[in-house]
Design an enzyme around this catalytic site. Structure first.
Site, PDB file in Angstrom:
ATOM      1  N   ARG A   2       0.835  -1.207   0.000  1.00 59.25           N
ATOM      2  CA  ARG A   2       0.000   0.000   0.000  1.00 59.25           C
ATOM      3  C   ARG A   2       0.878   1.268   0.000  1.00 59.25           C
ATOM      4  O   ARG A   2       0.988   1.961  -0.993  1.00 59.25           O
ATOM      5  CB  ARG A   2      -0.934  -0.018   1.230  1.00 59.25           C
ATOM      6  CG  ARG A   2      -2.175   0.852   1.072  1.00 59.25           C
ATOM      7  CD  ARG A   2      -1.951   2.310   1.419  1.00 59.25           C
ATOM      8  NE  ARG A   2      -1.367   2.494   2.738  1.00 59.25           N
ATOM      9  CZ  ARG A   2      -0.833   3.636   3.145  1.00 59.25           C
ATOM     10  NH1 ARG A   2      -0.824   4.690   2.360  1.00 59.25           N
ATOM     11  NH2 ARG A   2      -0.305   3.742   4.341  1.00 59.25           N
TER      12      ARG A   2
ATOM     13  N   HIS B 290       9.241   6.922   7.924  1.00 64.53           N
ATOM     14  CA  HIS B 290       9.861   7.073   6.608  1.00 64.53           C
ATOM     15  C   HIS B 290      11.290   7.545   6.850  1.00 64.53           C
ATOM     16  O   HIS B 290      11.565   8.234   7.827  1.00 64.53           O
ATOM     17  CB  HIS B 290       9.095   8.088   5.760  1.00 64.53           C
ATOM     18  CG  HIS B 290       7.787   7.555   5.269  1.00 64.53           C
ATOM     19  ND1 HIS B 290       7.542   7.295   3.944  1.00 64.53           N
ATOM     20  CD2 HIS B 290       6.654   7.203   5.929  1.00 64.53           C
ATOM     21  CE1 HIS B 290       6.308   6.822   3.802  1.00 64.53           C
ATOM     22  NE2 HIS B 290       5.743   6.763   4.997  1.00 64.53           N
TER      23      HIS B 290
ATOM     24  N   CYS C 158       5.973  10.227  -0.622  1.00 63.38           N
ATOM     25  CA  CYS C 158       4.686  10.780  -0.225  1.00 63.38           C
ATOM     26  C   CYS C 158       4.415  11.984  -1.122  1.00 63.38           C
ATOM     27  O   CYS C 158       5.251  12.874  -1.223  1.00 63.38           O
ATOM     28  CB  CYS C 158       4.703  11.188   1.244  1.00 63.38           C
ATOM     29  SG  CYS C 158       3.180  11.997   1.731  1.00 63.38           S
TER      30      CYS C 158
HETATM   31 ZN    ZN Z   1       3.752   6.165   5.345  1.00 61.04          ZN
END
Ligand code: ZN
Length: 319
Positions: free
Chosen positions: A23, A217, A248
């Site tokens: 995901r 992250h 992102c």
């Molecule tokens: Zn994330």
């Protein structure tokens, strides 16, 4: 004055590593994988020992085209006993899609940053959580367990450092609608180890009955240090993604998730059990990297494991 004896650090004997690559990783890659490739990655990672896997997201396919086939992915994967297959949902419609394909676990997301939440969800965080009350009711009636993720729990690219009070307020809202499992997520890669330690201690002490998870992250190279800080604060669940894929869309130059193989390798070196087959995870990560077609933020794919070095060199390292 007598020297005070310091308590030795309390390392966990075991941690749960949740695989979010299908995901969080793939969603933020340019390459579009086929349904078969996604199913293969998920089936291989479950066979390699993953106990929690985020298989996709039920979002408007126009907004996130890479996740449009999550229903079909969920239908085709091999469901192993004892493995939790989780999906990200944004509204009741998403939860109904999860129910329709037999998924028993769904994740809701509400940003800790007010600015981020208003930009993303059109409301401040506490109201965004309240708006999920219908999801909570539906989930309870269908036997679906909900977890909550709180992105920008540590820092936000609009607001800077997020105070712990703000995080606790979002946590309280989630608990109010009945969510018992929560993740502090560092989407922006701004968390530092001391802050992670302090925030983790605080949320665990305030809400000891909640299951706590951390999500990092590696945008500024602090990902694994943050995991260690979380471990020392007593957290034993961490998200990671194979090959460290992704980034992102909201965060300039964001790196992917901390790589699953990097985290597993660190745990193995530290004597912390994870129940994964590291060789197989490295092979999966290599395959995932080949599928997206570019180098990724994985130290182990670049440098190999410590144990790969032993006996493989005649010369001592030069520096
Ligand atoms: Zn994330």
């Amino acid at each position: 004055m007598p020297v005070e004896e310091e308590a030795p650090p309390r390392w966990p004997s075991r941690v749960t590593v949740c695989e979010v690559g299908p995901r969080d990783g793939l969603q933020n890659e340019k390459a579009v994988l086929t349904l078969e490739q996604k199913v293969e990655l998920i089936d291989r990672i479950s066979a390699a020992g993953a106990k929690i896997i985020e298989v996709g997201s039920f979002v408007n396919p126009k907004a996130v085209p890479r996740m449009a086939d999550t229903d079909e992915v969920a239908r085709r994967i091999k469901r192993l006993d004892g493995v939790e297959y989780r999906v990200l949902v944004f509204n009741l419609r998403g939860l109904e899609r999860a129910e329709a394909v037999g998924l028993r676990k769904a994740k809701l997301t509400v940003s800790a940053s007010r600015t981020h939440s208003i930009k993303n969800a059109g409301k401040p965080p506490e109201e965004a959580v309240k708006a999920f009350a219908d999801c909570a009711e539906y989930a309870a009636s269908k036997g679906i367990t909900l977890s909550g993720a709180i992105p920008t729990s540590f820092g936000c690219n609009f607001e800077g450092r997020i105070p712990i009070e703000q995080v606790l307020s979002v946590v309280a809202s989630f608990i109010e609608i009945g969510v018992r499992e929560l993740s502090l997520s560092d989407t922006t890669g701004m968390a530092n180890p001391r802050q992670v330690y302090e925030y983790s201690r605080m949320v665990r002490e305030t809400y000891p009955d909640i299951t706590w998870n951390l999500h990092f992250h590696n945008t500024r190279g602090m990902g694994l240090a943050n995991v260690v800080a979380g471990m020392l604060a007593g957290v034993d669940r961490f998200d990671a993604g194979f090959a460290g894929l992704g980034g992102c869309p909201f965060v300039p130059n964001a790196a992917g998730n901390i790589a699953t193989e990097d985290l597993l390798h660190m745990c193995q070196e530290m004597g912390v059990q994870t129940d994964y087959d590291l060789d197989e995870v490295i092979s999966i990560a290599r395959y995932a990297r080949d599928l997206v077609g570019h180098d990724t933020d994985s130290f182990i794919l670049r440098a190999g494991r410590n144990s790969d070095l032993v006996g493989s060199r005649d010369e001592a390292p030069k520096n």
